[in-house]
Motif scaffolding. Sequence first.
Motif, mmCIF file in Angstrom:
data_model
loop_
_atom_site.group_PDB
_atom_site.id
_atom_site.type_symbol
_atom_site.label_atom_id
_atom_site.label_comp_id
_atom_site.label_asym_id
_atom_site.label_seq_id
_atom_site.Cartn_x
_atom_site.Cartn_y
_atom_site.Cartn_z
ATOM 1 N N VAL A 86 0.958 -1.545 0.440
ATOM 2 C CA VAL A 86 0.209 0.039 -0.095
ATOM 3 C C VAL A 86 0.698 1.471 0.051
ATOM 4 C CG1 VAL A 86 -1.709 1.170 1.266
ATOM 5 C CG2 VAL A 86 -1.889 -1.196 1.388
ATOM 6 N N THR A 87 0.306 2.653 -0.659
ATOM 7 C CA THR A 87 0.984 3.841 -0.948
ATOM 8 C C THR A 87 0.150 4.762 -0.415
ATOM 9 O OG1 THR A 87 1.849 3.141 -2.442
ATOM 10 C CG2 THR A 87 2.230 5.533 -2.303
ATOM 11 N N ARG A 88 1.019 4.934 0.520
ATOM 12 C CA ARG A 88 0.538 6.637 1.672
ATOM 13 C C ARG A 88 1.489 7.301 2.432
ATOM 14 N NH1 ARG A 88 -3.212 3.714 -0.027
ATOM 15 N NH2 ARG A 88 -5.297 3.338 1.064
ATOM 16 N N LEU A 89 1.470 8.676 1.712
ATOM 17 C CA LEU A 89 2.199 9.694 2.037
ATOM 18 C C LEU A 89 3.790 9.452 1.507
ATOM 19 C CD1 LEU A 89 1.593 9.927 6.082
ATOM 20 C CD2 LEU A 89 1.076 11.691 4.232
ATOM 21 N N CYS A 90 3.414 9.549 0.335
ATOM 22 C CA CYS A 90 4.639 8.749 -0.892
ATOM 23 C C CYS A 90 5.775 7.349 0.048
ATOM 24 C CB CYS A 90 5.453 10.265 -0.760
ATOM 25 S SG CYS A 90 4.875 11.087 -1.743
ATOM 26 N N MET A 91 5.569 6.667 0.420
ATOM 27 C CA MET A 91 5.350 5.885 0.900
ATOM 28 C C MET A 91 4.711 4.543 0.561
ATOM 29 S SD MET A 91 6.350 5.328 5.153
ATOM 30 C CE MET A 91 6.287 7.288 5.228
ATOM 31 N N THR A 92 5.870 3.134 0.212
ATOM 32 C CA THR A 92 4.987 2.338 -0.587
ATOM 33 C C THR A 92 5.501 0.812 1.126
ATOM 34 O OG1 THR A 92 4.567 2.543 -2.441
ATOM 35 C CG2 THR A 92 4.511 -0.051 -1.725
ATOM 36 N N GLU A 126 14.150 -2.488 24.699
ATOM 37 C CA GLU A 126 14.851 -1.372 25.402
ATOM 38 C C GLU A 126 14.480 -0.533 26.203
ATOM 39 O OE1 GLU A 126 18.408 -1.625 24.615
ATOM 40 O OE2 GLU A 126 17.509 -3.544 23.680
ATOM 41 N N GLY A 127 13.077 -0.070 26.526
ATOM 42 C CA GLY A 127 12.588 0.527 27.367
ATOM 43 C C GLY A 127 12.490 2.173 26.930
ATOM 44 N N LEU A 128 11.659 2.344 25.681
ATOM 45 C CA LEU A 128 11.925 3.354 24.306
ATOM 46 C C LEU A 128 10.443 3.866 24.346
ATOM 47 C CD1 LEU A 128 14.667 2.583 21.687
ATOM 48 C CD2 LEU A 128 14.774 4.150 24.014
ATOM 49 N N SER A 129 10.324 4.789 23.833
ATOM 50 C CA SER A 129 8.779 5.420 23.501
ATOM 51 C C SER A 129 8.442 4.375 22.507
ATOM 52 C CB SER A 129 9.541 7.534 22.963
ATOM 53 O OG SER A 129 10.129 7.791 24.570
ATOM 54 N N LEU A 130 7.564 4.427 22.036
ATOM 55 C CA LEU A 130 7.021 3.859 21.136
ATOM 56 C C LEU A 130 6.821 5.110 20.136
ATOM 57 C CD1 LEU A 130 4.888 1.369 23.442
ATOM 58 C CD2 LEU A 130 7.071 0.599 21.762
ATOM 59 N N PRO A 131 6.241 4.189 18.212
ATOM 60 C CA PRO A 131 5.956 4.878 18.053
ATOM 61 C C PRO A 131 5.252 5.608 17.742
ATOM 62 C CG PRO A 131 6.669 3.228 16.691
ATOM 63 C CD PRO A 131 6.625 2.696 18.830
ATOM 64 N N GLN A 132 5.139 7.207 16.862
ATOM 65 C CA GLN A 132 4.504 7.397 16.318
ATOM 66 C C GLN A 132 3.923 8.056 15.260
ATOM 67 O OE1 GLN A 132 2.419 10.446 19.236
ATOM 68 N NE2 GLN A 132 4.527 10.366 20.804
ATOM 69 N N SER A 133 2.100 8.097 15.002
ATOM 70 C CA SER A 133 2.677 7.821 13.492
ATOM 71 C C SER A 133 2.705 9.862 13.006
ATOM 72 C CB SER A 133 0.170 7.964 14.126
ATOM 73 O OG SER A 133 -0.084 9.459 14.333
ATOM 74 N N ILE A 134 2.522 9.583 12.636
ATOM 75 C CA ILE A 134 2.872 10.392 10.635
ATOM 76 C C ILE A 134 1.848 11.020 9.856
ATOM 77 C CG2 ILE A 134 5.545 9.592 11.085
ATOM 78 C CD1 ILE A 134 4.837 8.364 8.289
ATOM 79 N N GLY A 135 1.106 10.458 10.041
ATOM 80 C CA GLY A 135 -0.385 11.458 9.663
ATOM 81 C C GLY A 135 -1.883 10.325 10.110
ATOM 82 N N LEU A 148 -3.472 17.684 2.236
ATOM 83 C CA LEU A 148 -2.965 19.076 3.216
ATOM 84 C C LEU A 148 -1.937 18.624 3.825
ATOM 85 C CD1 LEU A 148 -6.439 20.447 4.290
ATOM 86 C CD2 LEU A 148 -5.254 21.956 2.220
ATOM 87 N N ILE A 149 -1.277 17.100 2.730
ATOM 88 C CA ILE A 149 -0.051 16.880 3.486
ATOM 89 C C ILE A 149 1.036 17.846 3.177
ATOM 90 C CG2 ILE A 149 1.345 15.060 4.205
ATOM 91 C CD1 ILE A 149 -1.490 14.745 5.892
ATOM 92 N N VAL A 150 1.970 18.693 3.516
ATOM 93 C CA VAL A 150 2.872 19.111 3.617
ATOM 94 C C VAL A 150 4.238 17.998 2.739
ATOM 95 C CG1 VAL A 150 4.937 21.020 3.921
ATOM 96 C CG2 VAL A 150 2.418 20.712 4.873
ATOM 97 N N GLU A 151 3.971 17.387 3.214
ATOM 98 C CA GLU A 151 6.111 16.169 3.480
ATOM 99 C C GLU A 151 5.703 15.274 2.234
ATOM 100 O OE1 GLU A 151 3.705 16.460 6.166
ATOM 101 O OE2 GLU A 151 4.989 17.287 8.005
ATOM 102 N N CYS A 152 4.285 15.593 1.649
ATOM 103 C CA CYS A 152 4.021 14.810 0.201
ATOM 104 C C CYS A 152 3.444 15.223 -0.484
ATOM 105 C CB CYS A 152 3.592 13.167 1.274
ATOM 106 S SG CYS A 152 3.563 12.852 -0.468
ATOM 107 N N THR A 153 3.907 15.352 -1.955
ATOM 108 C CA THR A 153 3.040 16.169 -3.549
ATOM 109 C C THR A 153 2.038 15.208 -3.103
ATOM 110 O OG1 THR A 153 5.123 15.406 -4.791
ATOM 111 C CG2 THR A 153 5.269 17.048 -3.456
ATOM 112 N N MET A 154 1.960 13.373 -3.804
ATOM 113 C CA MET A 154 0.478 12.821 -3.479
ATOM 114 C C MET A 154 0.138 13.475 -2.697
ATOM 115 S SD MET A 154 1.212 8.695 -3.085
ATOM 116 C CE MET A 154 2.382 8.297 -4.540
ATOM 117 N N ARG A 155 -1.276 13.153 -3.263
ATOM 118 C CA ARG A 155 -2.459 13.598 -3.304
ATOM 119 C C ARG A 155 -3.358 12.782 -3.578
ATOM 120 N NH1 ARG A 155 0.209 16.279 -1.174
ATOM 121 N NH2 ARG A 155 0.169 18.712 -1.091
ATOM 122 N N GLN A 156 -3.941 11.668 -1.936
ATOM 123 C CA GLN A 156 -5.190 10.592 -1.927
ATOM 124 C C GLN A 156 -6.190 11.129 -0.700
ATOM 125 O OE1 GLN A 156 -1.487 7.902 -0.352
ATOM 126 N NE2 GLN A 156 -2.301 6.804 -2.120
#
Length: 586
Positions: A39-45, A183-192, A202-210
């Motif tokens: 799946v491709t979202r936010l310019c990443m597959t 490792e006791g680290l902070s867990l991942p945050q979403s990016i969108g 309205l996603i600035v970091e990606c020019t692909m419009r979905q």
Amino acid sequence: MSSFQFLVTVALLLLGVLPFAAHGGTAHYFDFILKETNVTRLCMTKPIMTVNDSFPGPVIRARRGDTVYVNVINQGDYGLTLHWHGVRQPRNPWSDGPEHITQCAIQPSTNFTYEINFTEEEGTLWWHAHSDWTRATVHGAIVVLPAEGKTYPFPEPDGEEVIVLGSWYQGNLNQMVNEDLKEGLSLPQSIGYLINGYPGDLIVECTMRQTYRWVVEYGRTYLIRLVTAVLDAEVFFAIAGHDLTIVAMDGAYIKPFVTPYISASPGRTMDILFTADQTPGLYYMASREHQSQDIGMTGFDHSNGTAILEYEGNYTATPVFPDNLPVYRDFKASEIFMGQIRSLASQDHPVDVPLNITTRMFIVASMNVIYCPDGCDKGHKIRSTLTNVSWLDPPVDILKAYYWNISGIYWDFPDYPPTWYNFTGDYFEQSIVVTRKGTKVKVLNFNETVELIFQGTNVLYDSMNHPIHLHGQSFYVLGSGYGNFNNETDPLNFNLVDPPKLNTYPIPKLGWVAVRFRADNPGVWFMHCHLEHHQSWGMDGVFIVLNGDTEETSMRPPPPGMPSCPSWTIPFEFIDNDRNGNSNYV
């Protein structure tokens, strides 16, 4: 009828467990094929786990009184389970779904058939994976219509639309979570943030419009079936220029109220009426995070997920953005919205608030730390707790241990905290900050009436909202407030007339919430914070409701084909325990 449907029907007839025949409803059959899909979202597959190649997954539609059979066929690379969020599942915890609680995972190249019984639910619910963080992509809506011959308690809409609010992550999410937990680290945050699987334009970091688009007709009234499938944050949602009328939550009708926006915790579902009565054109539907941590927490997902509401016709103007969408830390907006929720409390949809309470519990929801002598990034790990107990996954699921009388797997969950202190204060003894792991279960007699007071804390100066979800039971929300719960004055303001009946509700930041329910559903039922990182860190517990005196008030036997569990031994974490003290802390 397919061969699968025929075999399921024959097996259940032989076992005498065909509830749809007893209740006069209809049986529905679904095949859910789980596999990884690119799946491709936010310019990443990237490959994600999906159901039937769709993201979000397929919608289950049924009527109240119906039974649904879902054959889950795992063609993926790892085991997982599914949960039917908000479905009571009377006497049938075997199909509830949470891993480590009611079953082992459905392993790759195997299948399992869930039975979902819609006995009292009406409205919108949802299903999702309930193992690891897989529900980020494995989820979908459940639509439960009124029983045959019944109608909505509001005017029939002209149309309806399922809207699923989701979130998107970089990389291999489960792998990153497992490494961070180790490792006791902070867990991942979403990016969108996503609406019906797409981030919008309205996603600035990606020019692909979905962008998801919904075409409506001027003057028509529509029913939005909203699912908050966001993994790890509360959100606001609004439609530019349009008021929303909330008519149901969590599969139960409420007194309708009009609002320009909604506030929703992960797991919340809503039924929302809106009329397409504005100047025809393009309007954004938008969601953004409601951030309840302290102001110093800035590393959260600041994106706006958008979709476009499009009136019939040809329009080229830029869509209008909702100026009434609250900002990230608008606590007042959330408080105003939540304060308007009341049960419908009508003749056809009455309330039954327990008044004579037999069991009272005071449950403290907190952030804590645990030392890691074997080594981790900082010498300690962040944990979350309920009443100073941080959940430890057992080596065999709780339901199996309970049903087959396997000892040494779980111990008593305390009714009260081991220490009373100023929960919302600014100073905490070391004994309050440091916690230990345990597998704690509260056993209830059938038909007990239960009152739970959930109290938030400021331990680690990390106070925030905690959306608590209870499986197998919905509860009446009697009241909430800020500060420490006062057992003398706060109950005077409890709503015993028309409190909302919900399955998920947030403990407010630096505050408390009071709920009640009747333990009339025998079985094993999970309770946890629906923020995924808090669940992973241990803000979990379990209720076991014992059988009543009759077959109709007793848990059903296990169905055929339950997922097999790997051979297990008691791990080190279970060795250091004090059975006389009802504790398996480590």
